[in-house]
Design an enzyme around this catalytic site. Sequence first.
Site, PDB file in Angstrom:
ATOM      1  N   CYS A  36       0.864  -1.176   0.000  1.00  0.00           N
ATOM      2  CA  CYS A  36       0.000   0.000   0.000  1.00  0.00           C
ATOM      3  C   CYS A  36       0.901   1.226   0.000  1.00  0.00           C
ATOM      4  O   CYS A  36       2.097   1.124  -0.260  1.00  0.00           O
ATOM      5  CB  CYS A  36      -0.990  -0.016   1.163  1.00  0.00           C
ATOM      6  SG  CYS A  36      -0.290   0.177   2.817  1.00  0.00           S
TER       7      CYS A  36
ATOM      8  N   ASN B  25       2.500   1.529   4.145  1.00  0.00           N
ATOM      9  CA  ASN B  25       2.749   0.268   4.850  1.00  0.00           C
ATOM     10  C   ASN B  25       2.415   0.359   6.333  1.00  0.00           C
ATOM     11  O   ASN B  25       3.098  -0.201   7.172  1.00  0.00           O
ATOM     12  CB  ASN B  25       4.189  -0.196   4.639  1.00  0.00           C
ATOM     13  CG  ASN B  25       4.461  -1.633   5.057  1.00  0.00           C
ATOM     14  OD1 ASN B  25       5.531  -1.954   5.544  1.00  0.00           O
ATOM     15  ND2 ASN B  25       3.502  -2.519   4.891  1.00  0.00           N
TER      16      ASN B  25
ATOM     17  N   CYS C 198      -1.381   0.703   7.166  1.00  0.00           N
ATOM     18  CA  CYS C 198      -2.809   0.386   7.315  1.00  0.00           C
ATOM     19  C   CYS C 198      -3.205  -0.902   6.588  1.00  0.00           C
ATOM     20  O   CYS C 198      -3.410  -1.933   7.200  1.00  0.00           O
ATOM     21  CB  CYS C 198      -3.677   1.548   6.817  1.00  0.00           C
ATOM     22  SG  CYS C 198      -3.542   3.063   7.775  1.00  0.00           S
ATOM     23  N   ARG C 199      -3.295  -0.821   5.269  1.00  0.00           N
ATOM     24  CA  ARG C 199      -3.839  -1.939   4.491  1.00  0.00           C
ATOM     25  C   ARG C 199      -2.870  -3.099   4.333  1.00  0.00           C
ATOM     26  O   ARG C 199      -3.233  -4.257   4.586  1.00  0.00           O
ATOM     27  CB  ARG C 199      -4.272  -1.444   3.105  1.00  0.00           C
ATOM     28  CG  ARG C 199      -5.393  -0.426   3.166  1.00  0.00           C
ATOM     29  CD  ARG C 199      -5.635   0.239   1.846  1.00  0.00           C
ATOM     30  NE  ARG C 199      -4.537   1.172   1.541  1.00  0.00           N
ATOM     31  CZ  ARG C 199      -4.426   1.846   0.399  1.00  0.00           C
ATOM     32  NH1 ARG C 199      -5.319   1.665  -0.553  1.00  0.00           N
ATOM     33  NH2 ARG C 199      -3.425   2.675   0.215  1.00  0.00           N
ATOM     34  N   SER C 200      -1.655  -2.827   3.881  1.00  0.00           N
ATOM     35  CA  SER C 200      -0.740  -3.947   3.610  1.00  0.00           C
ATOM     36  C   SER C 200      -0.318  -4.698   4.876  1.00  0.00           C
ATOM     37  O   SER C 200      -0.192  -5.927   4.823  1.00  0.00           O
ATOM     38  CB  SER C 200       0.460  -3.511   2.772  1.00  0.00           C
ATOM     39  OG  SER C 200       1.184  -2.471   3.363  1.00  0.00           O
TER      40      SER C 200
ATOM     41  N   ASP D 290      -8.174   3.255   1.343  1.00  0.00           N
ATOM     42  CA  ASP D 290      -7.258   3.626   2.416  1.00  0.00           C
ATOM     43  C   ASP D 290      -8.083   4.157   3.588  1.00  0.00           C
ATOM     44  O   ASP D 290      -8.739   5.189   3.460  1.00  0.00           O
ATOM     45  CB  ASP D 290      -6.282   4.688   1.919  1.00  0.00           C
ATOM     46  CG  ASP D 290      -5.159   4.967   2.908  1.00  0.00           C
ATOM     47  OD1 ASP D 290      -5.255   4.524   4.080  1.00  0.00           O
ATOM     48  OD2 ASP D 290      -4.190   5.628   2.505  1.00  0.00           O
TER      49      ASP D 290
END
Length: 166
Positions: A10, A13, A15-17, A124
Amino acid sequence: MKRISILFVCMGNICRSPLAEGIFRHLVAQAGLVGHFTIDSAGTGGWHEGDPPDQRSIATAKSHGVDISGQRARRIRPADFRDFDLILAMDRNNVAALGSVAPPEATIRLFGDAALGTGEDIPDPYYGGPDGFELVYTRLLAGCGSLLEALGVERASCSGNTSSVR
């Protein structure tokens, strides 16, 4: 089974990944396949390098029995394009950012295409509240479960519940 290496990416690095990495690691462990995968995450930007995931990502993962608190943000490295069989970006902006620096042989895919089959971007959640993190968790869980199955692996325990990995 050949060892498969997957990198989730993301923007920062945090939140999402990291959530995707944690969820996929958890599912792989539940299936008893830890030795068959190399799993990591990275960001296209280096603003948060060395930082733990966002506290809201940590809390969301923890509420589902997944611990991502030990992860640390890092920026994508040139070696990642060689070392990972599959690089999954969370949205089209990250696919474009990766594509601008990747060698032609790198396998970069949109998570929404490769894991969900929907072509959707994983939003995001950084500027929102807990509900956004929960939504992201749910989409990542569904995609990670499908990805594991698509790689020819039947999960050891599949409850069919997309809101938890327990």
